[in-house]
Scaffold this motif. Structure first.
Motif, PDB file in Angstrom:
ATOM      1  N   GLY A  62       0.808  -1.142   0.014  1.00 49.15           N
ATOM      2  CA  GLY A  62      -0.019   0.039   0.041  1.00 49.15           C
ATOM      3  C   GLY A  62       0.722   1.473  -0.067  1.00 49.15           C
ATOM      4  N   LYS A  63       0.209   2.268   0.097  1.00 46.86           N
ATOM      5  CA  LYS A  63       0.894   3.787   0.113  1.00 46.86           C
ATOM      6  C   LYS A  63       2.023   3.897   1.135  1.00 46.86           C
ATOM      7  CE  LYS A  63      -1.203   7.261  -1.963  1.00 46.86           C
ATOM      8  NZ  LYS A  63      -1.206   7.276  -3.235  1.00 46.86           N
ATOM      9  N   HIS A  64       1.884   3.127   2.277  1.00 44.67           N
ATOM     10  CA  HIS A  64       2.544   3.096   3.417  1.00 44.67           C
ATOM     11  C   HIS A  64       4.119   2.775   3.018  1.00 44.67           C
ATOM     12  CE1 HIS A  64       1.295  -0.889   3.572  1.00 44.67           C
ATOM     13  NE2 HIS A  64       2.379  -1.284   4.300  1.00 44.67           N
ATOM     14  N   LEU A  65       4.433   1.976   2.013  1.00 38.33           N
ATOM     15  CA  LEU A  65       5.612   1.540   1.769  1.00 38.33           C
ATOM     16  C   LEU A  65       6.566   2.373   1.637  1.00 38.33           C
ATOM     17  CD1 LEU A  65       4.743  -1.712  -0.564  1.00 38.33           C
ATOM     18  CD2 LEU A  65       4.939  -1.638   1.904  1.00 38.33           C
ATOM     19  N   LEU A  66       6.547   3.253   0.810  1.00 40.49           N
ATOM     20  CA  LEU A  66       7.587   4.290   0.293  1.00 40.49           C
ATOM     21  C   LEU A  66       7.517   5.722   0.663  1.00 40.49           C
ATOM     22  CD1 LEU A  66       7.884   2.780  -3.245  1.00 40.49           C
ATOM     23  CD2 LEU A  66       9.782   2.463  -1.282  1.00 40.49           C
ATOM     24  N   HIS A  67       8.450   6.535   0.855  1.00 37.64           N
ATOM     25  CA  HIS A  67       8.325   7.848   0.888  1.00 37.64           C
ATOM     26  C   HIS A  67       9.004   8.540  -0.309  1.00 37.64           C
ATOM     27  CE1 HIS A  67       9.320  12.090   2.131  1.00 37.64           C
ATOM     28  NE2 HIS A  67       8.634  11.855   3.434  1.00 37.64           N
ATOM     29  N   PRO A  68       8.202   9.536  -0.889  1.00 41.41           N
ATOM     30  CA  PRO A  68       8.805  10.225  -2.101  1.00 41.41           C
ATOM     31  C   PRO A  68      10.159  10.585  -2.066  1.00 41.41           C
ATOM     32  CG  PRO A  68       6.758  11.462  -1.226  1.00 41.41           C
ATOM     33  CD  PRO A  68       6.970  10.289  -0.218  1.00 41.41           C
ATOM     34  N   ALA A  69      10.725  10.905  -1.041  1.00 41.40           N
ATOM     35  CA  ALA A  69      12.017  11.334  -1.133  1.00 41.40           C
ATOM     36  C   ALA A  69      13.035  10.102  -1.149  1.00 41.40           C
ATOM     37  CB  ALA A  69      12.574  11.868   0.252  1.00 41.40           C
ATOM     38  N   VAL A  70      12.614   8.835  -0.989  1.00 37.76           N
ATOM     39  CA  VAL A  70      13.242   7.648  -0.965  1.00 37.76           C
ATOM     40  C   VAL A  70      13.221   7.122  -2.232  1.00 37.76           C
ATOM     41  CG1 VAL A  70      13.663   5.238  -0.215  1.00 37.76           C
ATOM     42  CG2 VAL A  70      13.270   7.016   1.333  1.00 37.76           C
ATOM     43  N   VAL A  71      11.895   7.424  -2.916  1.00 34.48           N
ATOM     44  CA  VAL A  71      11.877   6.875  -4.308  1.00 34.48           C
ATOM     45  C   VAL A  71      12.807   7.623  -5.135  1.00 34.48           C
ATOM     46  CG1 VAL A  71      10.024   6.991  -6.233  1.00 34.48           C
ATOM     47  CG2 VAL A  71       9.602   6.508  -4.215  1.00 34.48           C
ATOM     48  N   GLU A  72      13.061   9.035  -4.976  1.00 33.65           N
ATOM     49  CA  GLU A  72      13.995   9.783  -5.881  1.00 33.65           C
ATOM     50  C   GLU A  72      15.548   9.090  -5.747  1.00 33.65           C
ATOM     51  OE1 GLU A  72      14.172  13.882  -4.715  1.00 33.65           O
ATOM     52  OE2 GLU A  72      12.087  14.117  -4.846  1.00 33.65           O
ATOM     53  N   LYS A  73      15.703   8.794  -4.629  1.00 32.91           N
ATOM     54  CA  LYS A  73      16.872   8.129  -4.036  1.00 32.91           C
ATOM     55  C   LYS A  73      17.185   6.774  -5.125  1.00 32.91           C
ATOM     56  CE  LYS A  73      18.949  10.797  -1.343  1.00 32.91           C
ATOM     57  NZ  LYS A  73      20.520  11.158  -1.499  1.00 32.91           N
ATOM     58  N   THR A 132       0.850   3.647  -6.325  1.00 34.05           N
ATOM     59  CA  THR A 132       0.192   2.892  -5.488  1.00 34.05           C
ATOM     60  C   THR A 132       0.832   2.490  -4.053  1.00 34.05           C
ATOM     61  OG1 THR A 132      -0.212   2.122  -7.770  1.00 34.05           O
ATOM     62  CG2 THR A 132      -1.027   0.743  -5.697  1.00 34.05           C
ATOM     63  N   TRP A 133       2.245   2.651  -4.053  1.00 38.60           N
ATOM     64  CA  TRP A 133       3.203   2.217  -2.966  1.00 38.60           C
ATOM     65  C   TRP A 133       3.951   3.437  -2.311  1.00 38.60           C
ATOM     66  CZ3 TRP A 133       3.799  -0.794  -7.696  1.00 38.60           C
ATOM     67  CH2 TRP A 133       3.030  -1.995  -7.851  1.00 38.60           C
ATOM     68  N   THR A 134       3.401   4.792  -2.611  1.00 37.88           N
ATOM     69  CA  THR A 134       4.354   5.991  -2.188  1.00 37.88           C
ATOM     70  C   THR A 134       3.297   6.753  -1.343  1.00 37.88           C
ATOM     71  OG1 THR A 134       5.510   5.603  -4.030  1.00 37.88           O
ATOM     72  CG2 THR A 134       5.834   7.653  -2.868  1.00 37.88           C
ATOM     73  N   SER A 135       3.758   7.236  -0.326  1.00 46.40           N
ATOM     74  CA  SER A 135       2.953   8.188   0.690  1.00 46.40           C
ATOM     75  C   SER A 135       2.687   9.412  -0.311  1.00 46.40           C
ATOM     76  CB  SER A 135       3.550   8.206   1.884  1.00 46.40           C
ATOM     77  OG  SER A 135       4.431   9.004   1.776  1.00 46.40           O
ATOM     78  N   SER A 136       2.026  10.355   0.030  1.00 48.80           N
ATOM     79  CA  SER A 136       1.883  11.529  -0.425  1.00 48.80           C
ATOM     80  C   SER A 136       2.197  12.610   0.402  1.00 48.80           C
ATOM     81  CB  SER A 136       0.237  11.950  -1.054  1.00 48.80           C
ATOM     82  OG  SER A 136      -0.511  11.307  -0.146  1.00 48.80           O
TER      83      SER A 136
END
Ligand SMILES: [Zn+2]
Length: 214
Positions: free
Chosen positions: A107-118, A207-211
């Motif tokens: 779910g959206k709790h899995l990732l933080h947008p800053a980590v997605v960037e990394k 789908t897997w990233t918090s907003s």
């Protein structure tokens, strides 16, 4: 097909047994390790051994206490980067990351947008899952459930746990049963479990990233 992954280790009481069982069946798997465990001399030696034996090693956060999407930017980045530091010896491309889901939930709790960037800038692959038989909740009974799921899905990426009171006790039996069912065990991952491959976003990452903005 089936792909096996072992999360939350390494553990001195468990990992050697997991490695021996995998070697006995000539199976290669992935180990998604906790940074704080790899940061110890014993943990590092075990992760190095797994890597030397042909298994893939991935970052599974440093402390594994809260999903990244529930943390603020600074803490989420710390969880990711601190675990990477404990894996600085690992010579493996692409580098792998598996978020902490809390009992295998997606779910959206899995990732933080800053980590997605990394993950994108560091050319990581992000490895999720589609089969969580619950070995840590039910160390005696997870196997029939896992077999049922592996038979019903074309390609299962199974999450097991490299920790006390989880998969090890019935792992040998499980691998024998898969062989009897003629299910090939591969090390690669099914596409639908890899939303970021080599830094390219190829799945519905929102789908897997918090907003959250903080
Ligand atoms: Zn985990």
């Amino acid at each position: 097909m089936v792909t096996l992954s072992f999360d939350n280790g390494p553990e001195p009481e468990v990992t050697p047994g997991v490695l021996e069982t995998l070697a006995k069946h000539a199976v290669k798997a992935s180990f998604f390790v906790m940074g704080r465990k790899v940061a110890t001399a014993e943990g590092r030696a075990l992760a190095m051994r797994a890597s030397a034996e042909g298994h893939w090693i991935g970052n599974h956060t440093y402390s594994h206490t809260k999903p990244l999407g529930e943390l603020d930017r600074v803490r989420a980045l710390y969880e990711f980067e601190q675990a990477e530091q404990s894996l600085d010896w690992l010579d493996q491309r692409p580098r792998l990351f598996r978020p902490y889901g809390r009992a295998g939930k997606l779910g959206k709790h899995l990732l933080h947008p800053a980590v997605v960037e990394k993950l994108v800038s560091g050319k990581y692959s992000t490895v999720l899952w589609n089969c969580v038989p619950g070995d840590w909740r039910d160390p005696e009974g997870w196997m029939p459930k896992a077999l049922r799921q592996c038979r019903s899905r074309e390609w299962s990426l199974v999450v097991l746990h490299d920790q006390p009171g989880a998969a090890l006790k019935h792992l040998d039996h499980f691998l024998t049963a898969l062989k009897q069912l003629d299910v090939p065990i591969v090390q690669e991952y099914p596409d639908d479990c890899v939303p970021i491959r080599d830094g390219r976003i190829v799945g519905p990452i929102e789908t897997w990233t918090s907003s959250r903005a903080d």
